[in-house]
Design a protein around this motif. Structure first.
Motif, PDB file in Angstrom:
ATOM      1  N   VAL A 177      -2.017   6.126  -1.806  1.00 45.55           N
ATOM      2  CA  VAL A 177      -0.841   5.707  -1.032  1.00 45.55           C
ATOM      3  C   VAL A 177      -1.166   5.700   0.456  1.00 45.55           C
ATOM      4  CG1 VAL A 177       1.424   6.498  -0.265  1.00 45.55           C
ATOM      5  CG2 VAL A 177       0.936   6.345  -2.701  1.00 45.55           C
ATOM      6  N   LYS A 178      -1.851   6.758   0.895  1.00 41.26           N
ATOM      7  CA  LYS A 178      -2.209   6.866   2.311  1.00 41.26           C
ATOM      8  C   LYS A 178      -3.097   5.686   2.715  1.00 41.26           C
ATOM      9  CE  LYS A 178      -4.234  10.366   4.843  1.00 41.26           C
ATOM     10  NZ  LYS A 178      -5.035  11.585   4.744  1.00 41.26           N
ATOM     11  N   PHE A 179      -4.049   5.370   1.852  1.00 40.51           N
ATOM     12  CA  PHE A 179      -4.945   4.249   2.133  1.00 40.51           C
ATOM     13  C   PHE A 179      -4.153   2.938   2.219  1.00 40.51           C
ATOM     14  CE2 PHE A 179      -7.495   0.620   0.898  1.00 40.51           C
ATOM     15  CZ  PHE A 179      -8.574   0.734   1.765  1.00 40.51           C
ATOM     16  N   GLU A 181      -1.034   2.509   2.925  1.00 42.59           N
ATOM     17  CA  GLU A 181      -0.189   2.488   4.131  1.00 42.59           C
ATOM     18  C   GLU A 181      -1.031   2.216   5.372  1.00 42.59           C
ATOM     19  OE1 GLU A 181       3.481   5.444   2.785  1.00 42.59           O
ATOM     20  OE2 GLU A 181       1.799   6.284   3.922  1.00 42.59           O
ATOM     21  N   GLU A 182      -2.123   2.951   5.513  1.00 40.27           N
ATOM     22  CA  GLU A 182      -2.932   2.832   6.729  1.00 40.27           C
ATOM     23  C   GLU A 182      -3.583   1.463   6.856  1.00 40.27           C
ATOM     24  OE1 GLU A 182      -5.547   6.201   6.572  1.00 40.27           O
ATOM     25  OE2 GLU A 182      -3.946   7.579   7.195  1.00 40.27           O
ATOM     26  N   ASN A 183      -3.901   0.839   5.713  1.00 39.04           N
ATOM     27  CA  ASN A 183      -4.595  -0.448   5.753  1.00 39.04           C
ATOM     28  C   ASN A 183      -3.668  -1.634   5.502  1.00 39.04           C
ATOM     29  OD1 ASN A 183      -7.673   0.202   6.011  1.00 39.04           O
ATOM     30  ND2 ASN A 183      -6.763   1.747   4.678  1.00 39.04           N
ATOM     31  N   GLU A 186      -1.958  10.540  -3.856  1.00 41.40           N
ATOM     32  CA  GLU A 186      -1.640  10.787  -2.456  1.00 41.40           C
ATOM     33  C   GLU A 186      -2.591  10.017  -1.539  1.00 41.40           C
ATOM     34  OE1 GLU A 186       1.177  11.972  -1.589  1.00 41.40           O
ATOM     35  OE2 GLU A 186       0.534  11.490   0.459  1.00 41.40           O
ATOM     36  N   ASN A 187      -3.876  10.086  -1.841  1.00 45.92           N
ATOM     37  CA  ASN A 187      -4.838   9.389  -0.987  1.00 45.92           C
ATOM     38  C   ASN A 187      -4.794   7.871  -1.179  1.00 45.92           C
ATOM     39  OD1 ASN A 187      -6.137  11.307   0.768  1.00 45.92           O
ATOM     40  ND2 ASN A 187      -6.889  12.273  -1.119  1.00 45.92           N
ATOM     41  N   ARG A 229       7.420   4.893  -1.766  1.00 44.90           N
ATOM     42  CA  ARG A 229       6.952   4.797  -0.378  1.00 44.90           C
ATOM     43  C   ARG A 229       7.101   3.373   0.162  1.00 44.90           C
ATOM     44  NH1 ARG A 229       3.598   9.700   0.023  1.00 44.90           N
ATOM     45  NH2 ARG A 229       2.412   8.890   1.784  1.00 44.90           N
ATOM     46  N   ASP A 239      -5.813  10.051  -7.854  1.00 44.53           N
ATOM     47  CA  ASP A 239      -5.538  10.690  -6.562  1.00 44.53           C
ATOM     48  C   ASP A 239      -4.451   9.890  -5.825  1.00 44.53           C
ATOM     49  OD1 ASP A 239      -5.537  11.902  -4.113  1.00 44.53           O
ATOM     50  OD2 ASP A 239      -7.698  11.683  -3.747  1.00 44.53           O
TER      51      ASP A 239
END
Ligand code: AMP
Ligand code: GLY
Length: 419
Positions: free
Chosen positions: A55-57, A59-61, A52-53, A85, A50
């Motif tokens: 990468v999002k994790f 970035e956010e953390n 996308e999730n 990214r 997964d």
């Protein structure tokens, strides 16, 4: 640093264990992790594919470094997605991971650059493959081109078995798209040795040697598995053989990948077979081996995160990679029935008792933490690992650890390390 490890098996438990020992590291996350990893890292419920999730994790953390464990996300280009990214990530890009993802690619690479391997032919239609099988000597080896969870290799004892293998792979597509092409190769006899190496695309630093026991039962009986146990060092991988491999296999492979415009940065795993005509490459993997990692990393003296950083920044030649002069053995405790049908969800007793024994670490492969209790959750459940001053000592200690642990229908080999 905050580090994210992607994956959730015994290899990733070992990576998390070693990474969390680094003075550079403040916090480790693992996605998705498992019941044992949860004691060392914060497990995040995101699957390895997964992207996308993940990468999002990251970035956010504000993750400083992501380390990819398994082959599937590497082959699918997770490293490229992270890099695009602007995220720092350890592992080969998609172009380089092809060295594992396609057997046709890796065999052609070895042929082109004169790297020793079994003679072979590639076929993209089953009629021609079957025709060719009339004139080969047996046993012969039939391989699906792509990733097939280690099951896409059939050692055919005779023509009929080989034809059946080709038909299953190419016509019935039992491994899906991985079976669009087959490789038919010469059978090689000899002992197998796994050499994992760090490489930044220029420098290659082999780790200590390991051997894997792939068959399900003692004395190499039963079906092939993902690995029922490992030990390090190999007794047969001498310094002379190591020197030969460095010059004729390791360095030429890294250079070949560069010349192909597929610079490989990460862990390059050489699956070698020591034949009477010298060492040959059976396969490449683009990642740490599982369960080889469980016996190799506990012998590493140096800081793994420092090495990862040096690989990413292409200055591996500047770091010292040092090893303990000892031995390690990992005995896999599997679910009854593995590698075929098995049940999960059984409570596991005795892990803490095993770890009270000096030198024993229990790496979790397929477990879950449910209401504070560790239960089985996979085919390979635990890798009971012991360090000793030599192999005999490590074997004895590992089995002492095993004797403390129990779960319903558990199965393990009694001959790990004896080869
Ligand atoms: P591979 O995924 O190509 O490494 O194959 C998996 C396993 O099949 C190897 O670890 C070997 O045990 C066996 N194998 C593969 N190729 C050969 C070969 N040419 N000769 C003998 N055994 C092989
Ligand atoms: N132990 C074999 C592998 O990781 O592929």
């Amino acid at each position: 640093m905050k580090v994210l490890v992607v994956g959730g098996g015994g290899r990733e438990h070992t990576l998390v264990w070693k990474i969390s020992q680094s003075p550079l590291v403040d916090k480790v996350y693992c996605a998705p992790g498992n019941g044992g990893i949860a004691k060392l890292a914060e497990c995040i419920d995101i699957k390895a594919m997964d992207f996308e999730n993940l990468v999002k994790f990251a970035e956010e953390n504000k993750i400083d470094l992501t380390v990819i464990g398994p082959d599937d996300p590497l082959a699918a280009g997770i490293v490229d997605v992270f890099e695009a990214r602007g995220l720092r990530v350890f592992g080969p890009g998609k172009d380089a991971a092809m060295i594992e993802g396609s057997k046709v690619f890796s065999k052609n690479l070895m042929k082109k650059y004169g790297i020793p391997t079994a003679a072979y032919e590639v076929f993209d239609n089953s009629k021609e493959a079957v025709e060719y099988l009339r004139n080969v000597s047996y046993p012969a080896v039939v391989k699906a081109e792509g990733l097939a969870l280690g099951k896409g290799v059939i050692i055919a004892r005779n023509y009929d078995e080989a034809v059946q293998a080709v038909k299953e792979i190419m016509d019935d597509k039992v491994f899906g798209q991985a079976g669009n092409r087959v490789v038919i190769e010469e059978f090689l006899a000899g002992q197998e040795v796994s050499i994992l190496a760090f490489t930044d695309g220029t420098t290659v630093v082999p780790m200590v040697s390991a051997q894997d026991h792939k068959r399900a039962y003692d004395h190499d009986q039963g079906l092939n598995t993902g690995g029922m146990g490992t030990f390090s060092p190999s007794r047969i991988y001498t310094p002379e053989i190591a020197a030969y491999c460095m010059e004729n296999i390791f360095k030429p492979t890294v250079q070949a990948m560069n010349q192909e415009g597929r610079k490989f940065k990460g862990i390059l795993y050489f699956g070698l077979i020591l034949t009477k005509d010298g060492p040959k490459v059976l396969e490449y993997n683009a990642r740490f081996g599982d369960p080889e990692t469980q016996v190799v990393l506990p012998r590493l003296k140096s800081d793994l995160v420092e090495i990862f950083n040096a690989v990413i920044d292409e200055r591996l030649s500047e770091v010292k990679v040092e090893w303990e002069d000892n031995a390690a053995v990992c005995v896999v405790m599997a679910s009854g029935g593995y590698p075929q049908k098995y049940y999960t969800g059984y409570p596991i007793e005795g892990i803490e008792d095993a770890e009270l024994i000096e030198g024993v670490t229990v790496f979790h492969a397929g477990t879950k933490l449910i209401d504070g209790k560790i239960v089985t959750a996979g085919g390979r459940v635990l890798g009971v690992t012991a360090i000793g001053s030599n192999l005999d000592e490590a074997i004895k200690t590992a089995y002492e650890g095993v004797s403390k642990i129990s779960f319903k229908d558990m199965h393990y080999r009694k001959d790990i390390g004896i080869k």
